[in-house]
Write an enzyme that holds these catalytic residues in place. Structure first.
Site, PDB file in Angstrom:
ATOM      1  N   LYS A 195      15.379 -19.969  11.357  1.00 46.58           N
ATOM      2  CA  LYS A 195      16.655 -19.246  11.236  1.00 46.58           C
ATOM      3  C   LYS A 195      16.368 -17.835  10.741  1.00 46.58           C
ATOM      4  O   LYS A 195      16.029 -17.620   9.589  1.00 46.58           O
ATOM      5  CB  LYS A 195      17.611 -19.921  10.243  1.00 46.58           C
ATOM      6  CG  LYS A 195      18.998 -19.287  10.324  1.00 46.58           C
ATOM      7  CD  LYS A 195      19.834 -19.486   9.091  1.00 46.58           C
ATOM      8  CE  LYS A 195      19.747 -18.369   8.122  1.00 46.58           C
ATOM      9  NZ  LYS A 195      20.214 -17.041   8.583  1.00 46.58           N
ATOM     10  N   GLU A 198      21.028 -13.222   9.580  1.00 49.88           N
ATOM     11  CA  GLU A 198      22.184 -12.889  10.433  1.00 49.88           C
ATOM     12  C   GLU A 198      22.273 -11.377  10.683  1.00 49.88           C
ATOM     13  O   GLU A 198      22.965 -10.945  11.601  1.00 49.88           O
ATOM     14  CB  GLU A 198      23.484 -13.402   9.791  1.00 49.88           C
ATOM     15  CG  GLU A 198      23.788 -12.881   8.396  1.00 49.88           C
ATOM     16  CD  GLU A 198      23.078 -13.665   7.280  1.00 49.88           C
ATOM     17  OE1 GLU A 198      22.082 -14.355   7.555  1.00 49.88           O
ATOM     18  OE2 GLU A 198      23.533 -13.558   6.127  1.00 49.88           O
ATOM     19  N   GLY A 248      13.065 -14.654   1.001  1.00 44.63           N
ATOM     20  CA  GLY A 248      14.376 -14.062   0.736  1.00 44.63           C
ATOM     21  C   GLY A 248      14.553 -13.828  -0.751  1.00 44.63           C
ATOM     22  O   GLY A 248      13.571 -13.696  -1.491  1.00 44.63           O
ATOM     23  N   GLY A 253      16.456 -18.623  -3.056  1.00 44.00           N
ATOM     24  CA  GLY A 253      15.243 -19.446  -3.181  1.00 44.00           C
ATOM     25  C   GLY A 253      15.431 -20.574  -4.184  1.00 44.00           C
ATOM     26  O   GLY A 253      15.049 -21.728  -3.934  1.00 44.00           O
ATOM     27  N   GLU A 270       8.816 -17.271  -0.831  1.00 44.25           N
ATOM     28  CA  GLU A 270       8.368 -15.878  -1.032  1.00 44.25           C
ATOM     29  C   GLU A 270       9.606 -15.097  -1.432  1.00 44.25           C
ATOM     30  O   GLU A 270      10.475 -14.842  -0.593  1.00 44.25           O
ATOM     31  CB  GLU A 270       7.786 -15.308   0.275  1.00 44.25           C
ATOM     32  CG  GLU A 270       6.530 -15.977   0.754  1.00 44.25           C
ATOM     33  CD  GLU A 270       5.337 -15.654  -0.121  1.00 44.25           C
ATOM     34  OE1 GLU A 270       5.366 -14.645  -0.844  1.00 44.25           O
ATOM     35  OE2 GLU A 270       4.369 -16.436  -0.102  1.00 44.25           O
ATOM     36  N   GLU A 404      15.797  -6.256  -9.060  1.00 42.17           N
ATOM     37  CA  GLU A 404      15.438  -5.623  -7.782  1.00 42.17           C
ATOM     38  C   GLU A 404      16.563  -4.707  -7.351  1.00 42.17           C
ATOM     39  O   GLU A 404      17.655  -5.173  -7.039  1.00 42.17           O
ATOM     40  CB  GLU A 404      15.329  -6.729  -6.716  1.00 42.17           C
ATOM     41  CG  GLU A 404      13.960  -7.093  -6.334  1.00 42.17           C
ATOM     42  CD  GLU A 404      13.955  -7.966  -5.068  1.00 42.17           C
ATOM     43  OE1 GLU A 404      14.878  -8.763  -4.858  1.00 42.17           O
ATOM     44  OE2 GLU A 404      12.997  -7.839  -4.314  1.00 42.17           O
TER      45      GLU A 404
HETATM   46  P1  NAD Z   1      18.663 -13.626   1.257  1.00 47.32           P
HETATM   47  O1  NAD Z   1      18.119 -14.579   0.251  1.00 47.32           O
HETATM   48  O2  NAD Z   1      20.052 -13.167   1.092  1.00 47.32           O
HETATM   49  O3  NAD Z   1      18.586 -14.251   2.717  1.00 47.32           O
HETATM   50  C1  NAD Z   1      17.360 -14.700   3.271  1.00 47.32           C
HETATM   51  C2  NAD Z   1      17.637 -15.730   4.345  1.00 47.32           C
HETATM   52  O4  NAD Z   1      18.227 -16.886   3.733  1.00 47.32           O
HETATM   53  C3  NAD Z   1      18.635 -15.270   5.414  1.00 47.32           C
HETATM   54  O5  NAD Z   1      18.213 -15.770   6.654  1.00 47.32           O
HETATM   55  C4  NAD Z   1      19.922 -15.931   4.968  1.00 47.32           C
HETATM   56  O6  NAD Z   1      20.851 -16.140   6.016  1.00 47.32           O
HETATM   57  C5  NAD Z   1      19.406 -17.245   4.428  1.00 47.32           C
HETATM   58  N1  NAD Z   1      20.296 -17.930   3.496  1.00 47.32           N
HETATM   59  C6  NAD Z   1      21.305 -17.420   2.756  1.00 47.32           C
HETATM   60  N2  NAD Z   1      21.872 -18.396   2.014  1.00 47.32           N
HETATM   61  C7  NAD Z   1      21.201 -19.530   2.286  1.00 47.32           C
HETATM   62  C8  NAD Z   1      21.313 -20.877   1.833  1.00 47.32           C
HETATM   63  N3  NAD Z   1      22.223 -21.252   0.934  1.00 47.32           N
HETATM   64  N4  NAD Z   1      20.441 -21.786   2.311  1.00 47.32           N
HETATM   65  C9  NAD Z   1      19.491 -21.442   3.196  1.00 47.32           C
HETATM   66  N5  NAD Z   1      19.349 -20.183   3.676  1.00 47.32           N
HETATM   67  C10 NAD Z   1      20.196 -19.251   3.223  1.00 47.32           C
HETATM   68  O7  NAD Z   1      17.621 -12.419   1.299  1.00 47.32           O
HETATM   69  P2  NAD Z   1      17.728 -11.088   2.127  1.00 47.32           P
HETATM   70  O8  NAD Z   1      18.783 -10.236   1.497  1.00 47.32           O
HETATM   71  O9  NAD Z   1      17.805 -11.400   3.572  1.00 47.32           O
HETATM   72  O10 NAD Z   1      16.268 -10.441   1.875  1.00 47.32           O
HETATM   73  C11 NAD Z   1      15.978  -9.690   0.775  1.00 47.32           C
HETATM   74  C12 NAD Z   1      15.262 -10.512  -0.271  1.00 47.32           C
HETATM   75  O11 NAD Z   1      14.071 -11.068   0.293  1.00 47.32           O
HETATM   76  C13 NAD Z   1      14.778  -9.675  -1.434  1.00 47.32           C
HETATM   77  O12 NAD Z   1      15.024 -10.356  -2.642  1.00 47.32           O
HETATM   78  C14 NAD Z   1      13.284  -9.539  -1.182  1.00 47.32           C
HETATM   79  O13 NAD Z   1      12.512  -9.277  -2.322  1.00 47.32           O
HETATM   80  C15 NAD Z   1      12.964 -10.846  -0.569  1.00 47.32           C
HETATM   81  N6  NAD Z   1      11.712 -10.753   0.203  1.00 47.32           N
HETATM   82  C16 NAD Z   1      10.573 -11.339  -0.298  1.00 47.32           C
HETATM   83  C17 NAD Z   1       9.363 -11.235   0.393  1.00 47.32           C
HETATM   84  C18 NAD Z   1       8.099 -11.872  -0.134  1.00 47.32           C
HETATM   85  O14 NAD Z   1       7.158 -12.039   0.657  1.00 47.32           O
HETATM   86  N7  NAD Z   1       8.013 -12.240  -1.393  1.00 47.32           N
HETATM   87  C19 NAD Z   1       9.323 -10.540   1.592  1.00 47.32           C
HETATM   88  C20 NAD Z   1      10.487  -9.960   2.078  1.00 47.32           C
HETATM   89  C21 NAD Z   1      11.688 -10.091   1.378  1.00 47.32           C
END
Ligand code: NAD
Length: 511
Positions: A195, A198, A248, A253, A270, A404
């Protein structure tokens, strides 16, 4: 063109903008499908405001169908028991196709994410490299054997694929991050349901097209487009999913770790980072200042590895801030489609307001804004941009120092002694990466060994290699990607004990 001393690149002519939006559908069991209820969602370019894509909006039934396909394909044994040689040649074919399609993927990535086109091209090139590296690893999967357990017994430690993996990715590096996970999962022999975010679904759909063209058997990789609810949540709780590999935010997470606990799935996370760079007085300041500017503005600061706080020795703090401000003004912000642009748009208006909130709250708490501190108007573009921003007099208790910000905003803290620098560096719930600048190897090594971070850079920032594992300490995550560890994440250990002949001593002597 220079506006308020900043380097701003105005809109280029719109000829690169697609005439028709990209259409994204789910990939389930080798077939492209609309959502069962026909629902869709759209993505507009965060820089240009134009419609980029219309995607199928997944629901629970789509998750169900995708997981069932991945489960069937895993359980029939053909993919998990295929030879490493076969899996390697397939992954190499995918890498070649990614190279062939680099321009197309990079353009869609830029239009959905707002990142500069030159950077998008480099990321797609890097992604192809990861597919090739994983292809090489596919032929190295092996366990151990024990022949010192006695004359009549042999022991084997087998490495087997974990099973069906849910792969959930964020919007900041969509193609690169799916390529940090999927080829390693496939090299191990897993099947997957992906997935993408979005906000950036389309390059994962293009990857799906390339997987089919490369000859991947139906159902080995499935893609469901849509939102965290219900698609992401469904993929993390489904009883037929064996592992979740998530990149994410730390908040999501943690919720995934909690919901996956009900079925005790393996979870690899991650997550976010609040990464410090410590600058000692004997540092090579030309290099350090360039790396500080790169570290904070790369991907508009929307990067888990953003070097968003620097911890500078008091004796050089004023000089460092002045030089960082001067160099920041030279960084070309603006239209992501211009080849010279280094920093593009912010992913969404809401996120832009969030960034601004951190800066305003630091200013009202007594921090000094040396540069920026507001949205950036880019001539000819209707999207949202944020000015390069440098904030000093930041104290450890301010949100801008701990959380962050995920924007082009640098916080400057100062120190007197190495212990104080280390204390500030470690004063965060995160532990993704850290850097240290000093010409004294002992200073660097001592810091590197004591800082709580999954990756430490000394006299450099954000170098990365397929061979080296990446992941976080503390609330930056669990598990590792890349390197051999990136493959091991997707392997389960099975112990096999073989007794030879009729050497087993009977428990009840009834023969
Ligand atoms: P996010 O957590 O909002 O979303 C990430 C993904 O999770 C998306 O596909 C989203 O639709 C999905 N998601 C949202 N709610 C969910 C749920 N309840 N269950 C399962 N999936 C769900 O993150 P974002 O805003 O897309 O990305 C930014 C974040 O990602 C930042 O915190 C960044 O530090 C982190 N990030 C970490 C790394 C790493 O390698 N450590 C790399 C890139 C980004």
């Amino acid at each position: 063109m220079t506006i308020h001393d900043l380097t701003v690149i105005s809109a280029v002519d719109g000829s690169a903008l697609p005439k028709k939006p990209f259409t994204g559908r789910h990939l389930i069991d080798g077939q492209w499908r609309d959502s069962l209820d026909g629902a869709t969602f759209v993505r507009r370019s965060p820089a240009h405001g134009t419609l980029v894509s219309v995607s199928a909006k997944g629901g629970s039934e789509d998750v169900e169908a995708a997981v069932a396909a991945a489960r069937r394909r895993f359980d029939d044994g053909r993919w998990p028991f295929s030879s490493g040689k076969k899996r390697a040649s397939l992954l190499t074919r995918v890498a070649d196709l990614i190279d062939r399609e680099r321009e197309r993927i990079a353009l869609v990535e830029t239009l959905e994410s707002g990142k500069p086109i030159s950077q998008a091209r480099a990321e797609i090139e890097g992604a192809a490299d990861l597919w090739r590296y994983a292809a090489a690893l596919a032929r190295t999967v092996h366990g151990d054997s024990h022949n010192s357990l006695g004359q009549d017994i042999l022991g084997f430690v087998l490495k087997e694929p974990v099973g069906v993996v849910s792969i959930i990715t964020p919007w900041n590096f969509p193609f690169l991050i799916v390529s940090q996970k999927l080829p390693f999962a496939l090299a191990a022999g897993c099947t997957a349901v992906i997935k993408p975010s979005e906000l950036t679904p389309s390059t994962t759909v293009i990857l799906g097209e390339l997987l089919l063209e490369a000859g991947l058997p139906d159902g080995v990789v499935n893609i469901v487009l849509g939102y965290g609810e219900p698609v992401g949540a469904g993929l993390t709780t489904h009883a037929d999913v064996d592992m979740v590999s998530f990149t994410g935010s730390t908040g999501v997470g943690k919720s995934i770790a909690a919901s996956a606990a009900a079925t005790l799935k393996k979870v690899s996370l991650e997550l976010g980072g609040k990464n410090p760079q410590v600058v000692f007085p004997d540092a090579d300041l030309d290099s350090a200042i360039d790396a500080i500017v790169f570290g904070v503005y790369f991907n508009a600061g929307e990067c888990c590895n953003s070097g968003s706080r620097i911890i500078v020795h008091k004796d050089i703090a004023q000089e460092v801030v002045e030089r960082v401000v001067a160099l920041s003004k030279k960084v070309p912000f603006g239209d992501p489609l211009h080849p010279e642009t280094r920093v593009g748009a912010i992913i969404s208006p809401e996120h832009c307001r969030k960034i601004d909130g951190y800066v305003k709250s630091a200013a009202s708490g007594g921090a000094a804004i040396h540069l920026g501190g507001g949205e950036l108007a880019v001539p000819g573009l209707s999207g949202q941009f944020y000015q390069p921003t440098v904030v000093s007099d930041v104290t450890g208790d301010m949100a801008i120092a701990r959380e962050e910000v995920f924007g082009p905003v640098l916080s400057v803290l100062t120190f007197d002694t190495p212990d104080e620098a280390l204390g500030l560096a470690n004063a965060s719930s995160y532990g993704l990466s850290a850097g240290v600048w000093s010409e004294n190897v002992h200073t660097c090594l001592e810091f590197a060994r004591k800082v709580k971070a999954g990756t430490v850079w000394t006299n450099t920032w954000m170098d990365g290699f397929a061979e080296l594992p990446f992941g976080g300490f503390r609330e930056s995550g669990q598990g590792r990607e890349l390197g051999r560890y990136g493959l091991e994440e997707f392997l389960e250990v099975k112990t096999l004990q073989m007794r030879l002949g009729q050497s087993r001593e009977l428990w009840l002597n009834s023969r």
